[in-house]
Scaffold this motif. Structure first.
Motif, short mmCIF file in Angstrom:
data_model
loop_
_atom_site.label_atom_id
_atom_site.label_comp_id
_atom_site.label_asym_id
_atom_site.label_seq_id
_atom_site.Cartn_x
_atom_site.Cartn_y
_atom_site.Cartn_z
N UNK A 364 -31.38 -6.96 -5.48
CA UNK A 364 -32.75 -6.78 -4.95
C UNK A 364 -32.89 -7.49 -3.61
N UNK A 365 -32.44 -8.74 -3.57
CA UNK A 365 -32.54 -9.51 -2.31
C UNK A 365 -31.73 -8.84 -1.22
N UNK A 366 -30.55 -8.34 -1.59
CA UNK A 366 -29.68 -7.73 -0.57
C UNK A 366 -30.32 -6.46 -0.02
N UNK A 367 -30.96 -5.69 -0.91
CA UNK A 367 -31.63 -4.46 -0.44
C UNK A 367 -32.70 -4.82 0.59
N UNK A 368 -33.48 -5.88 0.30
CA UNK A 368 -34.53 -6.27 1.26
C UNK A 368 -33.91 -6.74 2.58
N UNK A 369 -32.79 -7.41 2.48
CA UNK A 369 -32.13 -7.95 3.68
C UNK A 369 -31.46 -6.85 4.52
#
Ligand SMILES: NC(=O)C1=CN([C@@H]2O[C@H](COP(=O)(O)OP(=O)(O)OC[C@H]3O[C@@H](n4cnc5c(N)ncnc54)[C@H](OP(=O)(O)O)[C@@H]3O)[C@@H](O)[C@H]2O)C=CC1
Ligand SMILES: CC(=O)C(=O)O
Ligand SMILES: [Mg+2]
Length: 582
Positions: A364-369
């Motif tokens: 999830x964090x990587x998708x936002x990043x």
């Protein structure tokens, strides 16, 4: 007793004259029927089996007792039967292999090589035994070899992994017309680190933990040396070796023998083909894609390297910029060169070093990043592409169609389903999965969409066919690249108009022929082909790409016709030989 394999195979299709000649008078029911009746009966029996595993076992028995009838059935019902003999059911069959083994074939039927670690020094004797008892006594020309250490996404199954080489070779035959008598499945029974199997009283493999690297490589060296000495023209496919050995084996052998790794190169090739079709429809230029991989094993890294090659060669993107279009997440999160762990060698190339202090622990964090335009799953993590993630990627790409490829096998490991991907992206997704998902009808409409199957089954059969015919000295990256281009060219006008990314599986024999023809052209062009017939044929009939520096997967009609004429097909009637054409 009449034991000729042909007579057992033909059974009720034998004429009264043939029965008399074979001393079978009175030993068969009196009716004489043609192969289509036998096929109808076999199909009826198949449908009566209530579970997929029972169907798998029935088909295995049929294959080892009546090869012609089995392949007749498979070729005529490939869409229905491929998920039984291949992913997903083959995964279950492997997990249960030691329990079902005696019911897969008649006792003592020779169906491949089981090479235990403690017998590797007897490898010449093992090969000699195979030669003596092989069906039809023919020398093998195609081998698929595994050590069972990473079977699909199911982990280390030890000797039980034999189902995979057996299944892959059935596709070589059904999809590309390799001769089934010349296909050799091999399992290196080097133990297993899966305690469940070591504790299972019915487990049929060596009951020991796997060896250390040095012993593994020394033993595989002995086996491959002996195999290539015994069968100098053999084409070897490495399959489902755990990633820590998959890259090492390929690097050791790729310049020495005619071999390739299906999970690294075959998957790279087939996914590139689907990607070529996808970016034509995505609505943004290829070089603007931001591609997020979940899973950095042999398949993930193999696919991404193939995509980098494509961006460099076809779109003129400089390599550092092409590489920078990719981000990888593994079990520890976003792969960076400053996240504090020692990266495995195969991950280093794609590790990000432009992240400053940013580390992302979750997808999830990587998708936002990253804000990806494309999500590729080769992680074995079921539902890793949650509905939330799919919806976010859709929101992030209001003008481009998101590419979502959940490629892990079998379907119980897939990162999402087709239905989820369609629903969460407002039906905009460009989709392919490793195992086939059902078609999806958009609610309230008659609009039914066919999901792409991004599975190396579209490329390893024609690579094997091309290798058998042209006999290149080795398999190069540019050969693999030409195969991707050729596969992406095989879409019919109807498939293209419907926005599909892969040809329909029903047409796989036709597309395999086209891809094999392109492979042969490329092998001749690179000066690798050793078979004079194909060298001369290609020289007399160059493909349209003959002078272009970039392989475009083209071929000439005479080469295509010659390939088609050399494909094995099961006979349609008892009066024809088993090598007669479809
Ligand atoms: N569609 C096709 O044609 C093909 C599909 N496949 C499928 O690809 C899958 C992977 O194969 P392969 O690359 O050889 O296997 P590996 O086991 O080597 O790779 C799996 C990768 O997934 C990562 N991973 C594990 N858990 C997570 C998690 N929770 N979140 C994110 N990443 C995670 C692993 O991380 P770490 O490195 O940290 O352990 C590893 O990098 C299999 O399911 C296989 O069936 C393979 C070949 C062809
Ligand atoms: C398809 C395949 O090769 C795999 O899942 O490993
Ligand atoms: Mg595989």
């Amino acid at each position: 007793m009449a034991s000729a394999p042909a007579s057992r195979g033909m059974g009720t299709a034998l004429s009264h004259e043939a029965r008399a000649a074979l001393h079978l008078k009175g030993l068969l029911p009196s009716a004489v029927e043609d192969l289509s009746m036998q096929e109808a009966r076999a199909y009826e029996q198949l449908q009566r089996r209530s579970t997929d595993l029972e169907k798998y076992m029935f088909l295995s028995w049929l294959r080892t007792t009546d090869r012609n009838l089995f392949y007749r059935l498979v070729v005529d019902h490939l869409k229905e039967i491929a998920p039984i003999i291949y992913t997903p059911t083959v995964g279950q069959a492997c997990q249960e292999f030691s329990h079902i083994y005696p019911f897969l074939a008649p006792p003592n039927a020779v169906d491949g090589l089981y090479i235990p670690l403690n017998e590797v020094d007897s490898i010449d004797e093992i090969i000699q035994n195979y030669r003596a008892s092989a069906p039809d006594g023919a020398a093998p020309e195609t081998a698929v070899i595994t050590d069972g250490s990473r079977i699909l996404g199911l982990g280390d199954l030890g000797m039980n992994g034999m189902g995979i080489p057996v299944g892959k070779l059935q596709l070589y035959v059904a999809a590309a017309g390799l001769d089934p008598a010349r296909c050799l499945p091999i399992v290196l029974d080097f133990g297993t680190n899966t305690q469940r199997y070591l504790d299972d009283p019915l487990y049929l493999g060596l009951r020991q933990k796997r060896p250390a690297d040095a012993e593994f490589y020394a033993a595989t060296e002995k086996v491959l040396d002996a195999l290539t000495r015994a069968f100098p023209d053999i084409f070897i496919q490495f399959e489902d070796f755990s990633t820590d050995h998959a890259f090492g084996l390929l690097e050791r052998w790729r310049e020495r023998i005619l071999c390739f790794n299906d999970d690294i190169q075959g998957t790279g090739s087939v996914i590139l083909a689907g990607f070529i079709s996808a970016i034509k429809q995505a609505g943004i230029p290829a070089r603007d894609q931001r591609i997020l991989f979940v899973g950095a094993g042999s398949a993930g890294v193999g696919v991404a390297k193939q995509l980098v090659d494509y961006l460099v060669v076809e779109h003129g993107v400089p390599e550092p910029e092409a590489k920078a279009m990719f981000w990888f997440v593994d079990s520890r999160g976003l792969i960076t060169d400053n996240r504090g762990d020692q990266l495995a060698e195969h991950k280093v190339y794609f590790a990000r070093h432009d992240n400053g202090g940013t580390q992302c622990a979750t997808l999830e964090d990587t998708v936002e990043y990253v804000r990806p335009t494309a999500l590729v799953g080769l992680s074995t993590i079921h539902k890793a592409f949650s509905e939330r993630i799919l919806a976010r990627v859709n929101e992030m790409n209001p003008t481009a169609r998101p590419i979502v490829f959940p490629l892990s096998n079998p379907q119980t490991k897939a990162e999402c389903t087709f239905e989820e991907a369609m629903r969460c992206t407002g039906n905009r997704v460009l989709f392919a999965s490793g195992t086939a998902f059902p078609e999806y009808t958009i609610p309230g409409t008659n609009d039914t969409r066919v999901p792409g199957q991004g599975n190396n089954m579209y490329v390893f059969p024609p690579i094997g066919l091309g290798a058998k015919l042209a006999r290149p000295t080795r398999i190069t990256d540019s050969l693999i690249f030409a195969v991707s281009k050729a596969l992406s060219n095989t879409l019919s006008p109807d498939e293209t108009a419907r926005g599909e990314l892969y040809p329909r599986i029903e047409r796989i024999r036709e597309t395999s022929t086209q891809v094999a023809a392109a492979f042969i052209h490329q092998a001749v062009r690179e000066g690798l082909a050793r078979d004079r017939y194909w060298v001369d044929l290609v020289a007399a009939n160059p493909a349209s790409s003959a002078t272009s520096p970039v392989p475009d997967g083209s071929y000439s009609q005479p080469v295509l016709d010659a390939v088609k004429a050399r494909m094995w097909a099961p006979a349609k009637s008892a009066g024809l030989s088993a090598t007669s054409r479809l």
